[in-house]
Design a protein around this motif. Sequence first.
Motif, PDB file in Angstrom:
ATOM      1  N   PHE A  17       0.828  -1.259   0.024  1.00  0.00           N
ATOM      2  CA  PHE A  17       0.006   0.037  -0.206  1.00  0.00           C
ATOM      3  C   PHE A  17       0.884   1.297   0.102  1.00  0.00           C
ATOM      4  O   PHE A  17       0.445   2.240   0.026  1.00  0.00           O
ATOM      5  CB  PHE A  17      -0.922  -0.116   1.081  1.00  0.00           C
ATOM      6  CG  PHE A  17      -2.181  -0.906   1.133  1.00  0.00           C
ATOM      7  CD1 PHE A  17      -3.228  -0.438   0.535  1.00  0.00           C
ATOM      8  CD2 PHE A  17      -1.762  -2.028   1.670  1.00  0.00           C
ATOM      9  CE1 PHE A  17      -4.341  -1.605   0.290  1.00  0.00           C
ATOM     10  CE2 PHE A  17      -2.836  -3.075   1.351  1.00  0.00           C
ATOM     11  CZ  PHE A  17      -4.377  -2.848   0.673  1.00  0.00           C
ATOM     12  N   GLY A  18       2.236   1.066  -0.218  1.00  0.00           N
ATOM     13  CA  GLY A  18       3.036   2.126  -0.197  1.00  0.00           C
ATOM     14  C   GLY A  18       3.440   2.742   1.275  1.00  0.00           C
ATOM     15  O   GLY A  18       3.878   3.903   1.275  1.00  0.00           O
ATOM     16  N   LEU A  19       3.336   2.006   2.320  1.00  0.00           N
ATOM     17  CA  LEU A  19       3.505   2.524   3.485  1.00  0.00           C
ATOM     18  C   LEU A  19       4.738   1.995   3.917  1.00  0.00           C
ATOM     19  O   LEU A  19       5.334   0.658   3.598  1.00  0.00           O
ATOM     20  CB  LEU A  19       2.560   2.028   4.521  1.00  0.00           C
ATOM     21  CG  LEU A  19       0.939   2.504   3.869  1.00  0.00           C
ATOM     22  CD1 LEU A  19       0.008   1.737   5.013  1.00  0.00           C
ATOM     23  CD2 LEU A  19       0.712   4.011   4.192  1.00  0.00           C
ATOM     24  N   THR A  20       5.662   2.735   4.915  1.00  0.00           N
ATOM     25  CA  THR A  20       6.881   2.191   5.331  1.00  0.00           C
ATOM     26  C   THR A  20       6.697   2.018   6.843  1.00  0.00           C
ATOM     27  O   THR A  20       6.168   3.064   7.635  1.00  0.00           O
ATOM     28  CB  THR A  20       7.899   3.236   5.201  1.00  0.00           C
ATOM     29  OG1 THR A  20       8.060   3.471   3.762  1.00  0.00           O
ATOM     30  CG2 THR A  20       9.331   2.784   5.482  1.00  0.00           C
ATOM     31  N   VAL A  21       7.151   0.827   7.310  1.00  0.00           N
ATOM     32  CA  VAL A  21       6.830   0.509   8.973  1.00  0.00           C
ATOM     33  C   VAL A  21       8.208   0.888   9.442  1.00  0.00           C
ATOM     34  O   VAL A  21       9.354   0.233   9.010  1.00  0.00           O
ATOM     35  CB  VAL A  21       6.612  -0.948   9.037  1.00  0.00           C
ATOM     36  CG1 VAL A  21       6.754  -1.454  10.519  1.00  0.00           C
ATOM     37  CG2 VAL A  21       5.349  -1.285   8.599  1.00  0.00           C
ATOM     38  N   GLN A  22       8.218   1.752  10.419  1.00  0.00           N
ATOM     39  CA  GLN A  22       9.432   2.114  11.036  1.00  0.00           C
ATOM     40  C   GLN A  22       9.693   1.200  12.267  1.00  0.00           C
ATOM     41  O   GLN A  22      11.074   0.729  12.249  1.00  0.00           O
ATOM     42  CB  GLN A  22       9.050   3.445  11.912  1.00  0.00           C
ATOM     43  CG  GLN A  22       9.304   4.835  11.266  1.00  0.00           C
ATOM     44  CD  GLN A  22       8.543   5.107  10.206  1.00  0.00           C
ATOM     45  OE1 GLN A  22       7.286   4.865  10.298  1.00  0.00           O
ATOM     46  NE2 GLN A  22       8.701   5.643   8.884  1.00  0.00           N
ATOM     47  N   ARG A  23       9.024   0.518  12.833  1.00  0.00           N
ATOM     48  CA  ARG A  23       9.376  -0.363  14.046  1.00  0.00           C
ATOM     49  C   ARG A  23       8.142  -1.359  14.112  1.00  0.00           C
ATOM     50  O   ARG A  23       6.768  -1.148  13.894  1.00  0.00           O
ATOM     51  CB  ARG A  23       9.188   0.403  15.548  1.00  0.00           C
ATOM     52  CG  ARG A  23      10.542   1.121  15.612  1.00  0.00           C
ATOM     53  CD  ARG A  23      10.763   1.435  17.159  1.00  0.00           C
ATOM     54  NE  ARG A  23       9.480   1.948  17.766  1.00  0.00           N
ATOM     55  CZ  ARG A  23       9.145   3.229  18.157  1.00  0.00           C
ATOM     56  NH1 ARG A  23       9.967   3.918  17.919  1.00  0.00           N
ATOM     57  NH2 ARG A  23       7.977   3.435  18.623  1.00  0.00           N
ATOM     58  N   VAL A  24       8.684  -2.582  14.377  1.00  0.00           N
ATOM     59  CA  VAL A  24       7.916  -3.841  14.495  1.00  0.00           C
ATOM     60  C   VAL A  24       8.331  -4.537  15.934  1.00  0.00           C
ATOM     61  O   VAL A  24       9.516  -4.903  15.873  1.00  0.00           O
ATOM     62  CB  VAL A  24       7.817  -4.683  13.416  1.00  0.00           C
ATOM     63  CG1 VAL A  24       6.905  -6.153  13.889  1.00  0.00           C
ATOM     64  CG2 VAL A  24       7.387  -4.084  12.440  1.00  0.00           C
ATOM     65  N   GLU A  25       7.645  -4.415  17.193  1.00  0.00           N
ATOM     66  CA  GLU A  25       8.041  -4.641  18.439  1.00  0.00           C
ATOM     67  C   GLU A  25       7.255  -6.159  18.674  1.00  0.00           C
ATOM     68  O   GLU A  25       6.125  -5.575  19.043  1.00  0.00           O
ATOM     69  CB  GLU A  25       8.096  -3.557  19.374  1.00  0.00           C
ATOM     70  CG  GLU A  25       8.986  -2.302  18.697  1.00  0.00           C
ATOM     71  CD  GLU A  25       8.824  -1.320  19.804  1.00  0.00           C
ATOM     72  OE1 GLU A  25       7.705  -1.161  20.655  1.00  0.00           O
ATOM     73  OE2 GLU A  25       9.461  -0.284  19.700  1.00  0.00           O
ATOM     74  N   PRO A  26       7.788  -7.273  18.886  1.00  0.00           N
ATOM     75  CA  PRO A  26       6.979  -8.123  19.179  1.00  0.00           C
ATOM     76  C   PRO A  26       6.915  -8.205  20.806  1.00  0.00           C
ATOM     77  O   PRO A  26       7.674  -7.887  21.697  1.00  0.00           O
ATOM     78  CB  PRO A  26       7.701  -9.459  19.029  1.00  0.00           C
ATOM     79  CG  PRO A  26       8.729  -8.979  17.962  1.00  0.00           C
ATOM     80  CD  PRO A  26       9.065  -7.664  18.134  1.00  0.00           C
ATOM     81  N   GLU A  27       5.562  -8.310  21.319  1.00  0.00           N
ATOM     82  CA  GLU A  27       5.229  -8.406  22.810  1.00  0.00           C
ATOM     83  C   GLU A  27       4.508  -9.602  23.066  1.00  0.00           C
ATOM     84  O   GLU A  27       3.226  -9.465  23.278  1.00  0.00           O
ATOM     85  CB  GLU A  27       4.540  -7.169  22.888  1.00  0.00           C
ATOM     86  CG  GLU A  27       5.235  -5.843  22.892  1.00  0.00           C
ATOM     87  CD  GLU A  27       4.403  -4.525  22.983  1.00  0.00           C
ATOM     88  OE1 GLU A  27       2.893  -4.910  23.146  1.00  0.00           O
ATOM     89  OE2 GLU A  27       4.957  -3.510  22.843  1.00  0.00           O
ATOM     90  N   GLY A  28       5.092 -10.792  23.302  1.00  0.00           N
ATOM     91  CA  GLY A  28       4.409 -12.026  23.620  1.00  0.00           C
ATOM     92  C   GLY A  28       3.717 -12.341  22.310  1.00  0.00           C
ATOM     93  O   GLY A  28       4.158 -12.599  21.281  1.00  0.00           O
ATOM     94  N   GLY A  29       2.232 -12.660  22.594  1.00  0.00           N
ATOM     95  CA  GLY A  29       1.490 -13.118  21.482  1.00  0.00           C
ATOM     96  C   GLY A  29       0.981 -12.084  20.390  1.00  0.00           C
ATOM     97  O   GLY A  29       0.254 -12.117  19.553  1.00  0.00           O
TER      98      GLY A  29
END
Length: 161
Positions: A97-109
């Motif tokens: 969709f032309g979006l840029t993810v800055q951060r992906v942080e897993p938090e458990g489930g």
Amino acid sequence: MAIPFEPYVVRGRSWWMDRSPRERVMLAVLGGVAVIALMLVLVVKPLQAARGQALADIRTYETLSAGLVAAGPAVRPAGTARTGPVAQILTTTAAGFGLTVQRVEPEGGRTRVVMDGVPYDATIRWLADLETGGGVTLAELRLDRGTAPGTVNVQLVVQGE
């Protein structure tokens, strides 16, 4: 059984010869006008109507095609569930969709996602796609107005399915 036309031809020829030259010219012109009128009504008008309908159909299908092209990755056959790591699903679909993810942080489930200054309309389409596409479920969402017009800062939490 053959229909004898000869008496009618003889009577018609006799009727035609009884007319004055001026009447014959007028009748011939009237006959020509009648033939042209019949051609217009029986041939040209139906062809024009069919052409107009064909052009309208072409316009309709071109509009639908343009809409499908504009929708891009949002159009997916029903029943295709996404599989794989949640972080990969999020970054791949966002990029579609032309979006840029800055951060992906897993938090458990769950997984927290942060994006800054992304277009609002693309973000809403992406969120709708996430909800309907399978693979992840939206748990929390925060949208704040971005610095540029039409942009938002997004913080969301999703759960993998």
